[in-house]
Design a protein around this motif. Structure first.
Motif, PDB file in Angstrom:
ATOM      1  N   THR A 119       0.387  -1.066   0.425  1.00  0.00           N
ATOM      2  CA  THR A 119       0.003   0.369   0.113  1.00  0.00           C
ATOM      3  C   THR A 119       0.879   1.104   0.430  1.00  0.00           C
ATOM      4  OG1 THR A 119      -1.615  -1.426   0.985  1.00  0.00           O
ATOM      5  CG2 THR A 119      -1.876   1.175   1.179  1.00  0.00           C
ATOM      6  N   VAL A 120       2.449   1.146   0.703  1.00  0.00           N
ATOM      7  CA  VAL A 120       3.001   2.020   0.656  1.00  0.00           C
ATOM      8  C   VAL A 120       3.717   2.515  -0.725  1.00  0.00           C
ATOM      9  CG1 VAL A 120       4.745   3.611   1.734  1.00  0.00           C
ATOM     10  CG2 VAL A 120       3.331   1.979   3.112  1.00  0.00           C
ATOM     11  N   ARG A 121       3.947   1.852  -1.384  1.00  0.00           N
ATOM     12  CA  ARG A 121       4.577   1.882  -2.610  1.00  0.00           C
ATOM     13  C   ARG A 121       3.721   1.906  -3.549  1.00  0.00           C
ATOM     14  NH1 ARG A 121       8.443  -0.086  -6.013  1.00  0.00           N
ATOM     15  NH2 ARG A 121       7.346   0.031  -8.440  1.00  0.00           N
ATOM     16  N   LYS A 122       1.902   1.797  -3.580  1.00  0.00           N
ATOM     17  CA  LYS A 122       1.201   2.140  -3.998  1.00  0.00           C
ATOM     18  C   LYS A 122       1.058   4.050  -4.489  1.00  0.00           C
ATOM     19  CE  LYS A 122      -1.295  -1.410  -5.554  1.00  0.00           C
ATOM     20  NZ  LYS A 122      -2.293  -2.310  -5.058  1.00  0.00           N
ATOM     21  N   GLY A 123       0.968   4.489  -3.049  1.00  0.00           N
ATOM     22  CA  GLY A 123       0.904   6.095  -2.298  1.00  0.00           C
ATOM     23  C   GLY A 123       2.016   6.885  -2.823  1.00  0.00           C
ATOM     24  N   LEU A 124       3.326   6.539  -3.514  1.00  0.00           N
ATOM     25  CA  LEU A 124       4.525   6.746  -3.662  1.00  0.00           C
ATOM     26  C   LEU A 124       4.871   6.072  -4.297  1.00  0.00           C
ATOM     27  CD1 LEU A 124       7.010   5.757  -0.913  1.00  0.00           C
ATOM     28  CD2 LEU A 124       5.629   8.179  -1.153  1.00  0.00           C
ATOM     29  N   GLU A 125       3.668   5.582  -5.389  1.00  0.00           N
ATOM     30  CA  GLU A 125       4.371   5.528  -7.165  1.00  0.00           C
ATOM     31  C   GLU A 125       4.109   6.719  -7.889  1.00  0.00           C
ATOM     32  OE1 GLU A 125       1.016   3.137  -8.599  1.00  0.00           O
ATOM     33  OE2 GLU A 125       2.894   0.890  -7.733  1.00  0.00           O
ATOM     34  N   GLY A 126       3.725   8.653  -8.029  1.00  0.00           N
ATOM     35  CA  GLY A 126       3.651   9.185  -8.442  1.00  0.00           C
ATOM     36  C   GLY A 126       4.527   9.497  -8.952  1.00  0.00           C
ATOM     37  N   LYS A 127       6.157   9.339  -7.832  1.00  0.00           N
ATOM     38  CA  LYS A 127       7.691  10.283  -8.187  1.00  0.00           C
ATOM     39  C   LYS A 127       8.595   9.627  -7.446  1.00  0.00           C
ATOM     40  CE  LYS A 127       6.396  14.441  -5.478  1.00  0.00           C
ATOM     41  NZ  LYS A 127       6.903  15.990  -5.979  1.00  0.00           N
ATOM     42  N   GLY A 128       8.362   9.156  -6.748  1.00  0.00           N
ATOM     43  CA  GLY A 128       8.779   8.363  -5.813  1.00  0.00           C
ATOM     44  C   GLY A 128       8.663   8.697  -4.694  1.00  0.00           C
ATOM     45  N   GLY A 129       9.463   9.025  -3.361  1.00  0.00           N
ATOM     46  CA  GLY A 129       9.150   9.280  -1.915  1.00  0.00           C
ATOM     47  C   GLY A 129       9.705   8.650  -0.653  1.00  0.00           C
ATOM     48  N   THR A 130       9.388   8.519   0.586  1.00  0.00           N
ATOM     49  CA  THR A 130      10.271   8.125   1.427  1.00  0.00           C
ATOM     50  C   THR A 130       9.062   7.550   2.393  1.00  0.00           C
ATOM     51  OG1 THR A 130      12.028  10.258   1.438  1.00  0.00           O
ATOM     52  CG2 THR A 130      12.093   8.765   3.641  1.00  0.00           C
ATOM     53  N   LEU A 131       9.628   6.342   3.247  1.00  0.00           N
ATOM     54  CA  LEU A 131       8.996   5.636   4.107  1.00  0.00           C
ATOM     55  C   LEU A 131      10.103   5.906   5.670  1.00  0.00           C
ATOM     56  CD1 LEU A 131       6.622   3.306   5.492  1.00  0.00           C
ATOM     57  CD2 LEU A 131       7.244   2.033   4.271  1.00  0.00           C
ATOM     58  N   ALA A 132       9.468   6.596   6.338  1.00  0.00           N
ATOM     59  CA  ALA A 132       9.920   6.132   7.653  1.00  0.00           C
ATOM     60  C   ALA A 132       9.542   5.798   8.799  1.00  0.00           C
ATOM     61  CB  ALA A 132      10.260   7.890   8.041  1.00  0.00           C
ATOM     62  N   PHE A 133      10.429   4.662   9.925  1.00  0.00           N
ATOM     63  CA  PHE A 133       8.571   3.696  10.705  1.00  0.00           C
ATOM     64  C   PHE A 133       9.926   3.481  11.716  1.00  0.00           C
ATOM     65  CE2 PHE A 133      10.298   1.134   7.370  1.00  0.00           C
ATOM     66  CZ  PHE A 133      11.381  -0.546   7.952  1.00  0.00           C
ATOM     67  N   SER A 134       9.432   3.195  12.819  1.00  0.00           N
ATOM     68  CA  SER A 134       9.795   2.272  13.434  1.00  0.00           C
ATOM     69  C   SER A 134       9.553   0.473  14.262  1.00  0.00           C
ATOM     70  CB  SER A 134       9.366   3.162  15.029  1.00  0.00           C
ATOM     71  OG  SER A 134       8.390   2.916  15.887  1.00  0.00           O
ATOM     72  N   VAL A 135      10.339  -0.386  14.240  1.00  0.00           N
ATOM     73  CA  VAL A 135       9.989  -1.589  14.485  1.00  0.00           C
ATOM     74  C   VAL A 135      11.126  -1.662  15.588  1.00  0.00           C
ATOM     75  CG1 VAL A 135      12.230  -2.027  12.735  1.00  0.00           C
ATOM     76  CG2 VAL A 135       9.528  -3.897  12.896  1.00  0.00           C
ATOM     77  N   GLU A 136      10.121  -2.436  15.658  1.00  0.00           N
ATOM     78  CA  GLU A 136      10.629  -4.126  17.698  1.00  0.00           C
ATOM     79  C   GLU A 136      11.207  -4.957  16.016  1.00  0.00           C
ATOM     80  OE1 GLU A 136       8.051  -4.829  20.610  1.00  0.00           O
ATOM     81  OE2 GLU A 136       7.303  -2.371  20.249  1.00  0.00           O
ATOM     82  N   LEU A 137      12.632  -4.688  17.034  1.00  0.00           N
ATOM     83  CA  LEU A 137      13.224  -6.370  16.332  1.00  0.00           C
ATOM     84  C   LEU A 137      12.979  -7.142  16.746  1.00  0.00           C
ATOM     85  CD1 LEU A 137      16.046  -4.215  14.423  1.00  0.00           C
ATOM     86  CD2 LEU A 137      13.932  -5.010  12.996  1.00  0.00           C
TER      87      LEU A 137
END
Length: 130
Positions: free
Chosen positions: A37-55
């Motif tokens: 879903t994030v990829r589809k939301g950034l498809e127009g011209k590219g963009g950035t995804l920032a997140f936190s994750v418990e490893l």
């Protein structure tokens, strides 16, 4: 940070430049639908995804069963921890390039103990966004 595209018959489609998911991924077991879903939301011209994750500490083998490893586990605190290889696999699968990964970061405390994880910043380059 969002705009609508009026080209190629996609009027009204919303695209994003930056998507931030802080303390979201521990509540989701399989992150593949989110990355899609994030990829589809950034498809127009590219963009950035920032997140936190418990490893998940991959040095701990809690089970000797021979089962397929999904890359995530439910922790005793009812939050999901994800494995490093799983996050890397998703990045590759959806065309993201890692800009920053800060591991061993204290994300929160649980029962008075630090919960470590990672802060990750990914880029979907314009060439991958089409």
């Amino acid at each position: 940070a969002l705009h609508e595209n009026n080209q190629n018959g996609q009027e009204g489609r919303t695209w994003y430049d930056f998507i931030f998911a802080c303390d979201l991924f521990p509540y989701v077991e399989d992150l593949q639908p989110i990355f899609r879903t994030v990829r589809k939301g950034l498809e127009g011209k590219g963009g950035t995804l920032a997140f936190s994750v418990e490893l998940l500490d991959e040095s701990l083998n809690e089970s000797n069963e021979e089962i397929a490893d999904p890359g995530f586990v439910m922790q005793s605190c009812a939050r999901f921890a994800h494995k490093r290889w799983y996050i890397s696999q998703l990045c590759k699968e959806f065309g993201f390039h890692e800009l920053l990964r800060k591991e061993s970061t204290v994300l929160r405390q649980h029962c008075g103990k630090d919960v470590l994880g990672a802060l990750v910043v990914l880029e979907l380059p314009p060439s991958e966004a089409v």
